[in-house]
Every structure is written in structure tokens, then in C-alpha cells.
Motif scaffolding. Structure first.
Motif, PDB file in Angstrom:
ATOM      1  N   LEU A 193     -52.913 -25.844  -0.356  1.00  0.00           N
ATOM      2  CA  LEU A 193     -51.584 -25.699   0.232  1.00  0.00           C
ATOM      3  C   LEU A 193     -50.887 -27.052   0.355  1.00  0.00           C
ATOM      4  O   LEU A 193     -49.681 -27.158   0.129  1.00  0.00           O
ATOM      5  N   PHE A 194     -51.658 -28.069   0.721  1.00  0.00           N
ATOM      6  CA  PHE A 194     -51.107 -29.402   0.984  1.00  0.00           C
ATOM      7  C   PHE A 194     -50.483 -30.016  -0.262  1.00  0.00           C
ATOM      8  O   PHE A 194     -49.535 -30.798  -0.159  1.00  0.00           O
ATOM      9  N   ILE A 195     -50.999 -29.680  -1.435  1.00  0.00           N
ATOM     10  CA  ILE A 195     -50.491 -30.267  -2.679  1.00  0.00           C
ATOM     11  C   ILE A 195     -49.556 -29.321  -3.434  1.00  0.00           C
ATOM     12  O   ILE A 195     -49.197 -29.588  -4.577  1.00  0.00           O
ATOM     13  N   THR A 196     -49.141 -28.231  -2.765  1.00  0.00           N
ATOM     14  CA  THR A 196     -48.253 -27.248  -3.390  1.00  0.00           C
ATOM     15  C   THR A 196     -46.889 -27.277  -2.712  1.00  0.00           C
ATOM     16  O   THR A 196     -46.709 -26.728  -1.624  1.00  0.00           O
ATOM     17  N   PRO A 197     -45.900 -27.923  -3.322  1.00  0.00           N
ATOM     18  CA  PRO A 197     -44.575 -27.978  -2.701  1.00  0.00           C
ATOM     19  C   PRO A 197     -43.837 -26.649  -2.820  1.00  0.00           C
ATOM     20  O   PRO A 197     -44.124 -25.849  -3.710  1.00  0.00           O
ATOM     21  N   LEU A 198     -42.903 -26.447  -1.915  1.00  0.00           N
ATOM     22  CA  LEU A 198     -42.010 -25.296  -2.004  1.00  0.00           C
ATOM     23  C   LEU A 198     -40.819 -25.669  -2.878  1.00  0.00           C
ATOM     24  O   LEU A 198     -40.340 -26.799  -2.824  1.00  0.00           O
ATOM     25  N   LYS A 199     -40.355 -24.727  -3.686  1.00  0.00           N
ATOM     26  CA  LYS A 199     -39.158 -24.968  -4.488  1.00  0.00           C
ATOM     27  C   LYS A 199     -37.993 -24.223  -3.846  1.00  0.00           C
ATOM     28  O   LYS A 199     -37.953 -22.991  -3.848  1.00  0.00           O
ATOM     29  N   HIS A 200     -37.069 -24.984  -3.276  1.00  0.00           N
ATOM     30  CA  HIS A 200     -35.928 -24.398  -2.587  1.00  0.00           C
ATOM     31  C   HIS A 200     -34.754 -24.208  -3.543  1.00  0.00           C
ATOM     32  O   HIS A 200     -34.572 -24.973  -4.483  1.00  0.00           O
ATOM     33  N   LYS A 201     -33.953 -23.200  -3.269  1.00  0.00           N
ATOM     34  CA  LYS A 201     -32.754 -22.946  -4.056  1.00  0.00           C
ATOM     35  C   LYS A 201     -31.763 -24.091  -3.871  1.00  0.00           C
ATOM     36  O   LYS A 201     -31.540 -24.564  -2.756  1.00  0.00           O
ATOM     37  N   MET A 202     -31.182 -24.563  -4.963  1.00  0.00           N
ATOM     38  CA  MET A 202     -30.220 -25.656  -4.892  1.00  0.00           C
ATOM     39  C   MET A 202     -28.957 -25.203  -4.160  1.00  0.00           C
ATOM     40  O   MET A 202     -28.341 -24.207  -4.536  1.00  0.00           O
ATOM     41  N   PRO A 203     -28.535 -25.923  -3.115  1.00  0.00           N
ATOM     42  CA  PRO A 203     -27.305 -25.558  -2.407  1.00  0.00           C
ATOM     43  C   PRO A 203     -26.061 -25.929  -3.212  1.00  0.00           C
ATOM     44  O   PRO A 203     -26.105 -26.797  -4.078  1.00  0.00           O
ATOM     45  N   LYS A 204     -24.946 -25.286  -2.900  1.00  0.00           N
ATOM     46  CA  LYS A 204     -23.713 -25.480  -3.660  1.00  0.00           C
ATOM     47  C   LYS A 204     -23.245 -26.931  -3.662  1.00  0.00           C
ATOM     48  O   LYS A 204     -22.635 -27.384  -4.632  1.00  0.00           O
ATOM     49  N   ARG A 205     -23.516 -27.663  -2.577  1.00  0.00           N
ATOM     50  CA  ARG A 205     -23.041 -29.046  -2.493  1.00  0.00           C
ATOM     51  C   ARG A 205     -23.651 -29.940  -3.560  1.00  0.00           C
ATOM     52  O   ARG A 205     -23.158 -31.036  -3.815  1.00  0.00           O
ATOM     53  N   GLU A 206     -24.732 -29.465  -4.215  1.00  0.00           N
ATOM     54  CA  GLU A 206     -25.394 -30.258  -5.246  1.00  0.00           C
ATOM     55  C   GLU A 206     -25.015 -29.818  -6.662  1.00  0.00           C
ATOM     56  O   GLU A 206     -25.414 -30.459  -7.637  1.00  0.00           O
ATOM     57  N   PHE A 207     -24.260 -28.727  -6.780  1.00  0.00           N
ATOM     58  CA  PHE A 207     -23.966 -28.157  -8.099  1.00  0.00           C
ATOM     59  C   PHE A 207     -23.274 -29.154  -9.023  1.00  0.00           C
ATOM     60  O   PHE A 207     -23.601 -29.250 -10.210  1.00  0.00           O
ATOM     61  N   HIS A 208     -22.306 -29.898  -8.497  1.00  0.00           N
ATOM     62  CA  HIS A 208     -21.536 -30.792  -9.379  1.00  0.00           C
ATOM     63  C   HIS A 208     -22.409 -31.897  -9.948  1.00  0.00           C
ATOM     64  O   HIS A 208     -22.258 -32.294 -11.099  1.00  0.00           O
ATOM     65  N   MET A 209     -23.353 -32.403  -9.157  1.00  0.00           N
ATOM     66  CA  MET A 209     -24.259 -33.439  -9.665  1.00  0.00           C
ATOM     67  C   MET A 209     -25.169 -32.862 -10.741  1.00  0.00           C
ATOM     68  O   MET A 209     -25.414 -33.491 -11.777  1.00  0.00           O
ATOM     69  N   ASP A 210     -25.628 -31.642 -10.517  1.00  0.00           N
ATOM     70  CA  ASP A 210     -26.480 -30.984 -11.500  1.00  0.00           C
ATOM     71  C   ASP A 210     -25.724 -30.786 -12.812  1.00  0.00           C
ATOM     72  O   ASP A 210     -26.276 -30.967 -13.898  1.00  0.00           O
TER      73      ASP A 210
END
Length: 289
Positions: A42-59
Motif C-alpha cells: 500500500l505504501f508504494i502504491t500512489p492514488l491517481k486523482h482526476k485532473m481538476p479543471k484548473r490544470e486543463f490549460h497546462m495539460d
């Protein structure tokens, strides 16, 4: 999201699903070693969170490429934001992504810098399910080989710890900023197992497993220990009310730096601090003011 009052905790830690707590306690009732193996995974398994809208333009506006990291035979995703001879490296934290420091990236892009960030192994768009700080550090070194040199580097949480270690190992940059960086790895593991409501012996066994896996005492990579060999100007930024990483970590790191500064905020927590304009301006003043 509710508005935090001045005396409330700004950002509570993530609630652990009941099934994970129940599984851990069940394994612990059979064997603390089994619980340690479960906890280690568990300790070495990160969670993948959904990208929020505020980051869309950088993506959308970044040039994104896969970069193979030979040290761990894994690939990461590198983001190039803007074009300039002056480059800044951004390193996200655990369960973060290459666009997470978007407000900082936008600010320095307007000042004429090229921003390089990345999805660490098992984070964001990078492949894989597990990773660790040594892989973050190796990723930073590989990015320097392919995209360096960097005027400055900024790291959040684990990204800050990784940058301190990378600088100790030879990563070249003029100045460094860490935001909400944790410190002693044994303490991080202990906090993790207590969050899982497991006995402290499970944390001890987890640490022993990591020591064996990496062939050395993993506390060697603790931030305050790495800081002893970091001589470039370094700014430690941390929030007094960080519910994920105690502010004591900031003071411990700062105390070991030969050329360090510290900036403590209030009521911003572990993540909202990344988008606070006064914090970004403090970073600008330190780096180029």
C-alpha cells in the motif's frame, strides 16, 4: 467544499476505506509480518486523482514526451511548458501529477521561464502501479541529462524531499524551493501504519523490509539528512496547519541547511498552499527578486 474557519484544520488527511482498514487488522491478527507485507504494498502504491479543471490549460499547452529512466527500467512523462533558455524544474508530491503546480508554472511562464515538470512512475499519465522516492530521485537525474540545465527547482511534499536528495547527489541548480516537504522516512511509515490502525511493530517490520530492498538504511534519504549536504540557497515553505506533514519537518530541514531560509504560512494546508498568490510571490522574491 466547505469554507474553513480560521481555527479549523484546513485540509484533513484522506479517509482510509474501511475495507483497507479491515484487511490490515485481519492480517495483523494472523501475523504482523503479513500485515507489514500488506502495508508495504500500500505504501508504494500512489492514488491517481482526476485532473481538476484548473490544470486543463497546462495539460493542453504543454509538449509531453515519455522519458525512459534506465536506473529503474521505467518511463515517466515529461511536460515542457513554454520555450526559454531559462528553465525551472517542478517536482510533484506523492499521488500528484506534472500539472499539479500549475499556478506556480503559470506565474513563472509569464516571467519568461520554461517550465519542465513530470509525472513520476505510477503517477498521472506514467505507467505502472508502484513507485518509491528512489525512483523520484532517479527521474530527476534523468530529466537533468535530457532537458537540463535548470536555473531553479521547486518541489512539493515528496518532490521536495527528492530534490534535496538529488542536489546532494549532484543535481545542478542555482536555487531550490521545497513546499510541504516531509522529513524522516521512519516517521512517515509510522504515521502511515497508525492511520491504518495497525500496531507500531508493523511499521518497524515495514522499514526493515525497505532497508533490505534498497540495501541501506532508508532514513539516509530523510530530508534533514540530505539537507546537510545541500549548499545552494534553499527556501523551505510550509504551512503551520498542514494536516498531512507536520510543520516540525520544515524546521528540522531548515536547521541543517547551510544557506537556508524558511517561510511559514497559516491555514493553507498541504495542497492549497500551492495556489496561494502570496506564497508564489514569496518564491519569486527568493528566486529572482
Amino acid at each position: 467544499m466547505s469554507q474553513n474557519t480560521p481555527n479549523s484544520t484546513p485540509e484533513p488527511t484522506v479517509k482510509v476505506p474501511k475495507v483497507i482498514l479491515q484487511t490490515g487488522r485481519f492480517l495483523q491478527s494472523i501475523s504482523t509480518s503479513l500485515a507489514a507485507t500488506y502495508g508495504q504494498r500500500l505504501f508504494i502504491t500512489p492514488l491517481k486523482h482526476k485532473m481538476p479543471k484548473r490544470e486543463f490549460h497546462m495539460d493542453e499547452q504543454t509538449e509531453q514526451t515519455q522519458l525512459f529512466v534506465p536506473a529503474f527500467v521505467k518511463s515517466i512523462v515529461v511536460y515542457r511548458y513554454g520555450k526559454s533558455d531559462k528553465k525551472i524544474l517542478l517536482a510533484h508530491g506523492w499521488s500528484g501529477r506534472g500539472t499539479q503546480l500549475v499556478k506556480i508554472a503559470d506565474h513563472f511562464l509569464k516571467l519568461g521561464y520554461e517550465i519542465i515538470s513530470f509525472d513520476a512512475p505510477a503517477h498521472g499519465k506514467a505507467t505502472g502501479k508502484t513507485t518509491s522516492m528512489p525512483e523520484f530521485i532517479a527521474s530527476i537525474h534523468e530529466i537533468e541529462k535530457q532537458f537540463g540545465t535548470f536555473e531553479f527547482a521547486i518541489g512539493h511534499s515528496l518532490g521536495g524531499m527528492a530534490l534535496l536528495n538529488a542536489v546532494r547527489e549532484g543535481f545542478q541548480t542555482k536555487k531550490l524551493v521545497t513546499i510541504g516537504a516531509a522529513d524522516v522516512i521512519t516517521d512517515i511509515i509510522l504515521h502511515f501504519t497508525r492511520t491504518l490502525t495497525l500496531k507500531d511493530i508493523v511499521a518497524e517490520k515495514m522499514k526493515a523490509k525497505f532497508d533490505q530492498k534498497f540495501g541501506r538504511d532508508i532514513d539516509y534519504a530523510s530530508a534533514h539528512i540530505a539537507a546537510k549536504e545541500v549548499n545552494i540557497p534553499t527556501l523551505i515553505v510550509h504551512d503551520e496547519h498542514d494536516a498531512d506533514v507536520p510543520v516540525s519537518c520544515a524546521y528540522a530541514i531548515h536547521n541543517e541547511l547551510s544557506n537556508g531560509s524558511i517561510h511559514i504560512t497559516k491555514h493553507l494546508g498541504h495542497r492549497r498552499i500551492l495556489g496561494k498568490q502570496e506564497v508564489i510571490e514569496k518564491i519569486e522574491g527568493f528566486l529572482i527578486g
